[in-house]
Design an enzyme around this catalytic site. Structure first.
Site, mmCIF file in Angstrom:
data_model
loop_
_atom_site.group_PDB
_atom_site.id
_atom_site.type_symbol
_atom_site.label_atom_id
_atom_site.label_comp_id
_atom_site.label_asym_id
_atom_site.label_seq_id
_atom_site.Cartn_x
_atom_site.Cartn_y
_atom_site.Cartn_z
ATOM 1 N N CYS A 72 -15.242 -2.708 8.832
ATOM 2 C CA CYS A 72 -14.063 -3.321 7.318
ATOM 3 C C CYS A 72 -14.356 -2.222 6.526
ATOM 4 O O CYS A 72 -14.859 -1.667 5.995
ATOM 5 C CB CYS A 72 -14.456 -4.840 7.215
ATOM 6 S SG CYS A 72 -12.871 -5.277 6.819
ATOM 7 N N GLY A 78 0.971 -1.278 0.067
ATOM 8 C CA GLY A 78 -0.248 -0.337 0.140
ATOM 9 C C GLY A 78 0.591 1.008 -0.038
ATOM 10 O O GLY A 78 1.260 2.540 -0.301
ATOM 11 N N ASP A 85 -0.518 -11.501 -2.289
ATOM 12 C CA ASP A 85 0.394 -11.381 -1.241
ATOM 13 C C ASP A 85 0.122 -12.424 -0.186
ATOM 14 O O ASP A 85 1.375 -12.579 0.659
ATOM 15 C CB ASP A 85 0.950 -10.149 -0.235
ATOM 16 C CG ASP A 85 -0.819 -8.991 0.122
ATOM 17 O OD1 ASP A 85 -1.833 -10.050 -0.331
ATOM 18 O OD2 ASP A 85 -0.759 -7.935 0.578
#
EC number: 3.2.1.183
Length: 752
Positions: free
Chosen positions: A609, A446, A547
């Protein structure tokens, strides 16, 4: 071929020029030992158009260093025959002085003519070698002409350097190639398997160089923007790229009758397939005359869809196969050079049956019907595959020149053989340093974009880090730039790059190398084809995965998961991710969203979330969730305790929450315990679903959660699942190591 060509990197300290001058003194010492700084006299003998394409890059390299070498060029074989294109002219066009032309071919194109040609060459070569008095003769490959050259040089006590020994194809060529190997004093091979074959044949380990194929130096540096003019010249004015076929088929000398029949079926299939086709005439082996008769019987030379030619210059041939819809036949070019472009190949029959190939090659072993060949054409035509570098990385010639400079003419000429037991890990370059099989690993996070060179043992040889750009265009451009820089540096670091592995957030289709959609942390990253641009630019195979999956693969290859049949990895970082290994294999799921472990719901009324749901593990235990709670405490002046301070411009993060908990802040400690409990409940759900024997917690928060997770398992898990081991990962960089393992596992275990 790829169009993403980064600017040339300037050479700084530690670049190839510095390495060159460092080695210069060593090479001068060897030359002085050889006597009065005498140059090495090298005779390069070329027999046909195919071997010249491999020898020419070496010849150019030798010619470019006149302070070290004297070059003599001998031309023989089919180079000098009009029916095969008088290909000696391309040697003259390349501005090489031909010292001797030897007419050595006895016409007849049958088995007896091949034997007589070898005999004629043996009669003529001694006089030439006596006049030239070379220090070393460079012989390529597995042709009968090359066998005559090697035999003559060996009997006249002249050192022989054999190019492309140790390979396996499937015809009489194998026997000739291995016979030349036993005569040669030095060996340059193209693949690790070929190197191992040479070692198994008891060749001296110190005289084997794993360099790669010299033609790849030309292939991987070839950038011709005007390829359309080449296509128009050889195929036709109205032909588009990827919409034509290149056919190149030779007789199989151990089964001439069948190979002629197979050629006839191939032409019938190509006529039915109805695509424009360039057909190259076969080589001069026994049976070629009959194959030409088949072409003429079917009117191929006058058919509107076909162009039949005796020879295409190598630079133009490269462009033709690079942009073809398919290459068909049984030439070694199809299974070797064409892989550099990802062009589909149909390999017919047994002539190349033992060759290592990339995934672009479809084998039709028993090409005994027109329908089989036609079916293969329908399957392959127009596809694109990842570029393969099995046979070279574009740096063969510098290695070979270095090898030549190291030859000590004072050493005894008599060959030494190294009989079993065979040593392990003896692959070496000219400085006797192991050239490390490695991967380029890319981690798209990110915040940061990281690229690393990772060795087979999991050592991060070199790492590059940049901020991850916000836009798709900038991100792709930076990935290519960083990968190019790393691949270039890998040569200096003595690392052989096998491929590129990419770890990225989001849902990934690993079969196609496409990011289907990403997390909110990485913008403009949905429906992105990562494989194609990177493979085209680097001429390397590319693998892509999520990932979390990469972290699991890293543990399987390098970490706690090594040898464990069933285990789960959970990443605790900015988000929560993971990967599942079941029966030693990674689980992707039917739509590639397996192991989204961060989105296991542990409370129906929990916090929101990023995925839009409520009560996910990630909403409790991720770095973002902890930062959110830390900010709430800070806003209420409940975060800081004695011994803590926060600067005005400093951003509140999970680190402050953890620090506060350690200093006795009960509210901060309660938040961490709630987060750890949520993670523990998620792990219990995983235990009851997958029943792994091991759970590995990875990431920056793993150490803070591990004891809480173990406690939750003791309280909440079924008795049969309580025995699970829960450990913290000992890997420093699982994302990069996992990306590397995509390459290293696949490249080294693949069986063709």
């Amino acid at each position: 071929m790829g169009s993403n060509v980064p600017p040339r990197r300037q050479q700084g300290v530690g670049g190839p020029h510095e390495l060159y001058f460092k080695n210069l003194s060593k090479q001068k010492q060897i030359m002085e030992k050889n006597g009065n700084n005498r140059k090495l006299r090298v005779c390069v003998a070329t027999c046909n158009r195919a071997d010249y394409s491999k020898l020419a890059p070496i010849m150019f390299g030798i010619k470019a260093e006149p302070q070290f070498f004297e070059l003599d060029v001998v031309v023989l074989g089919s180079h000098l025959i009009d029916d095969y294109g008088n290909t000696y002219r391309m040697i003259e066009q390349d501005d090489f002085d031909i010292h001797t032309r030897l007419h050595t071919i006895v016409r007849g194109e049958d088995e007896a003519a091949m034997v007589e040609s070898v005999g004629l060459a043996l009669v003529k070569l001694p006089d030439v070698l006596n006049r030239l008095k070379p220090d070393i003769v460079i012989v390529h490959g597995d042709r009968f002409d090359a066998l005559a050259l090697a035999t003559s040089a060996a009997l006249m006590n002249i050192r022989i350097l054999h190019i492309e020994g140790g390979e396996v194809s499937g015809t009489i060529d194998d026997s000739i190639r291995h016979a030349i190997t036993k005569l040669a004093h030095f060996h340059v091979c193209c693949t690790r398997s070929a190197e191992q074959h040479l070692i198994s044949m008891c060749e001296d380990h110190d005289r084997i160089l794993l360099a790669g194929c010299p033609s790849y130096d030309k292939l991987l540096s070839s950038k011709n923007k005007d390829y359309m003019s080449i296509i128009r010249m050889w195929i036709g004015e109205d032909v588009k790229p990827r919409d034509y076929i290149v056919a190149l088929q030779h007789p199989v000398t151990t089964d001439i009758k069948h190979s002629i029949k197979m050629f006839e079926l191939t032409l019938d299939a190509l006529i039915s397939f109805n695509k424009r086709t360039l057909v190259l005439f076969p080589n001069i082996d026994a049976g070629s005359k009959e194959m030409v008769r088949v072409m003429r019987k079917k009117g191929i030379e006058h058919h509107p869809n076909f162009r039949a030619v005796k020879h295409v210059p190598f630079e133009q041939f490269i462009q033709l196969v690079a942009h073809a819809g398919c290459v068909i036949g049984n030439s070694s070019c199809g299974v070797r050079e064409v892989g550099a472009f990802g062009t589909p190949v149909i390999n017919l029959g047994t002539r190349q049956i033992g060759r290592e190939t990339g995934e672009n090659v479809l084998h039709v072993r028993d090409a005994d019907t027109q329908n089989k060949i036609l079916q293969a054409l329908h399957l392959q035509f127009g596809k694109r595959y990842p570029c393969s570098k099995i046979y070279g990385d574009g740096n063969a010639v510098p290695r070979i020149l270095k090898f030549l400079k190291s030859i000590d003419l004072k050493e005894p000429l008599q060959k030494k053989f190294c009989f079993p037991p065979v040593k392990e890990n003896i692959s070496q370059d000219i400085d006797h340093i192991l050239e490390t099989q490695s991967a380029l690993a890319v981690d798209l996070g990110g915040t940061n974009l990281r690229v690393a060179i990772v060795s087979m043992k999991g050592e991060i040889v070199k790492k590059y880090t940049q901020l991850n750009p916000k836009t798709y265009e900038d991100r792709i451009e930076l990935i290519l730039k960083m990968c190019m820089e790393a691949a270039s540096e890998a040569v200096n670091l003595n690392c052989r790059i096998l491929g590129v592995g990419i770890s990225t957030g989001g849902r990934v289709n690993p079969r196609e190398g496409i990011v289907l959609h990403s997390t909110k942390l990485i913008q403009e990253w949905s429906s992105v084809d990562l494989r194609t641009p990177i493979s085209d630019a680097l001429h390397l195979p590319v693998w892509v995965d999520n990932d979390g999956n990469c972290a699991a693969l890293a543990e399987r290859k390098f970490g706690h998961g090594k040898g464990v049949e069933n285990f789960v990895t959970l990443i605790t970082g900015t988000g929560i991710g993971g990967g599942i290994i079941h029966q030693h294999e990674l689980i992707h799921g039917s739509s590639f969203c397996a192991a989204e472990l961060g989105h296991i719901v542990v409370s129906l009324e929990g916090p929101e979330c990023l995925c839009g749901s409520h009560g996910c593990i990630e909403a409790y235990a991720s770095g973002i969730a902890l930062q959110r709670e830390a900010k709430k405490l800070h806003d209420e002046d409940l975060l800081l305790v004695g011994g803590m301070s926060v600067k005005t411009e400093e951003t509140i993060s999970a680190v402050h929450l953890i620090q506060a908990a350690k200093l006795g802040n009960a509210k901060a400690d309660s938040i961490l315990r709630t987060a750890g409990t949520a993670l523990g409940l998620g792990v219990v759900n995983i235990l009851h679903t997958m029943n792994p024997s091991l759970v590995i917690l990875s990431g920056v928060l793993a150490g803070h959660y591990v004891n809480i997770v173990k406690d939750v398992i003791r309280r909440q898990a079924l008795f049969s699942a309580e025995t699970v081991d829960v450990v913290v990962s000992n890997l420093a960089d699982p994302a990069l190591l996992g990306a590397a393992s995509l390459v290293l596992d696949y490249s080294t275990r693949r069986i063709y």
